[in-house]
Design an enzyme around this catalytic site. Sequence first.
Site, short mmCIF file in Angstrom:
data_model
loop_
_atom_site.label_atom_id
_atom_site.label_comp_id
_atom_site.label_asym_id
_atom_site.label_seq_id
_atom_site.Cartn_x
_atom_site.Cartn_y
_atom_site.Cartn_z
N ASN A 21 41.37 -0.12 26.40
CA ASN A 21 41.08 0.29 27.77
C ASN A 21 41.01 1.81 27.80
OD1 ASN A 21 41.06 0.84 30.50
ND2 ASN A 21 43.13 0.05 30.90
N LYS A 23 40.12 3.67 30.18
CA LYS A 23 40.42 4.22 31.52
C LYS A 23 39.37 5.29 31.86
CE LYS A 23 45.19 2.98 30.75
NZ LYS A 23 46.60 3.24 31.01
N HIS A 111 44.39 -4.16 36.97
CA HIS A 111 45.25 -3.23 36.23
C HIS A 111 46.20 -2.56 37.22
CE1 HIS A 111 46.58 0.17 33.86
NE2 HIS A 111 46.17 -0.47 32.79
N GLU A 113 47.11 0.35 37.52
CA GLU A 113 46.61 1.62 38.08
C GLU A 113 45.68 1.36 39.26
OE1 GLU A 113 45.25 3.25 34.36
OE2 GLU A 113 47.34 3.47 33.72
N GLU A 181 51.49 -6.36 31.28
CA GLU A 181 51.68 -4.93 31.08
C GLU A 181 52.80 -4.43 32.00
OE1 GLU A 181 47.91 -2.96 29.38
OE2 GLU A 181 47.75 -2.93 31.54
N GLY A 187 51.65 4.09 29.05
CA GLY A 187 51.49 5.52 28.84
C GLY A 187 52.80 6.29 28.70
N SER A 226 51.93 1.01 25.84
CA SER A 226 52.37 1.82 24.69
C SER A 226 52.27 1.09 23.35
CB SER A 226 53.81 2.34 24.91
OG SER A 226 53.83 3.24 26.01
P1 PGA Z 1 48.85 2.54 27.13
O1 PGA Z 1 48.03 1.82 28.31
O2 PGA Z 1 48.54 1.80 25.87
O3 PGA Z 1 48.33 3.96 27.11
O4 PGA Z 1 50.29 2.45 27.48
C1 PGA Z 1 47.89 0.43 28.35
C2 PGA Z 1 47.10 0.04 29.56
O5 PGA Z 1 47.27 0.62 30.62
O6 PGA Z 1 46.25 -0.87 29.48
#
Ligand code: PGA
Length: 265
Positions: A21, A23, A111, A113, A181, A187, A226
Amino acid sequence: MTEAVLPPPATVAIRPLVAGNWKMNGAKQGLEEALAIRDALAVNVVAADVMICPPATLLMVMAEILAAEAENATLQLGGQDCHVAMAGAHTGDVSAEMLQDAGATAVIVGHSERRVDHAETDGMVRSKAAAAHRAGLAAIVCVGETAGERRAGLTLAIVGRQLAGSLPDGAKAANTVVAYEPVWAIGTGLTPTPTDVAEVHAFIRQALAARYGGEGTQMRILYGGSVKPENARQLMAVANVNGALVGGASLKAKDFLGVVAAYAI
Ligand code: PGA
């Protein structure tokens, strides 16, 4: 007459999926990374499907480049969100049909976010997943608890509510992927323990099987948050973890391939 005893149904192995992803990251030079991933996969075969979900601006050109240079392109493409409608007066939005037209075979919906930045509710996520199915795309439906919810012991309650509300009726293993997640792991470099991941994934598996029967037993359940080359092998070995949704570590081919290597054969 003796009754015929049917053998138990063979357990079909679930083919894992590792999805990157990107983003809101990636300009034209990102195409190089996608090509590097595609080329590496042509040489080092892995026992998993591999996908990149670039920003919508890159999707079509990435699909063209990947297809043009490969006999049998092994890198799949996905979108990061879609509108519920097919087309219309929705400035700035992209429909599932448009993603499909651009070369995507899947789209991430719900997601965390987007749930936070755009106040997306479970109901909206469910409509987006249904829109993905309408367009012939697989929906990668994200669920996960916040740090506060985990501290309060609400993880399974939250994930259960999100699953029930965010997945459309009639979902199939071929068109629906669940991504667990934990919001606090995205992140941050933090990950749940394998035991905690196993608990949530077993819970999700149970919920999917209860609602969708055999289809639910075969749906892929990804872990995300992560995931890095350093921890991928351990996380992917957890029961009911059928792949990963990878953010930061998917932006560079080297890192992403390091995660994909968890499924090296
Ligand atoms: P990350 O993000 O691997 O940077 O923690 C995962 C995600 O949001 O899909």
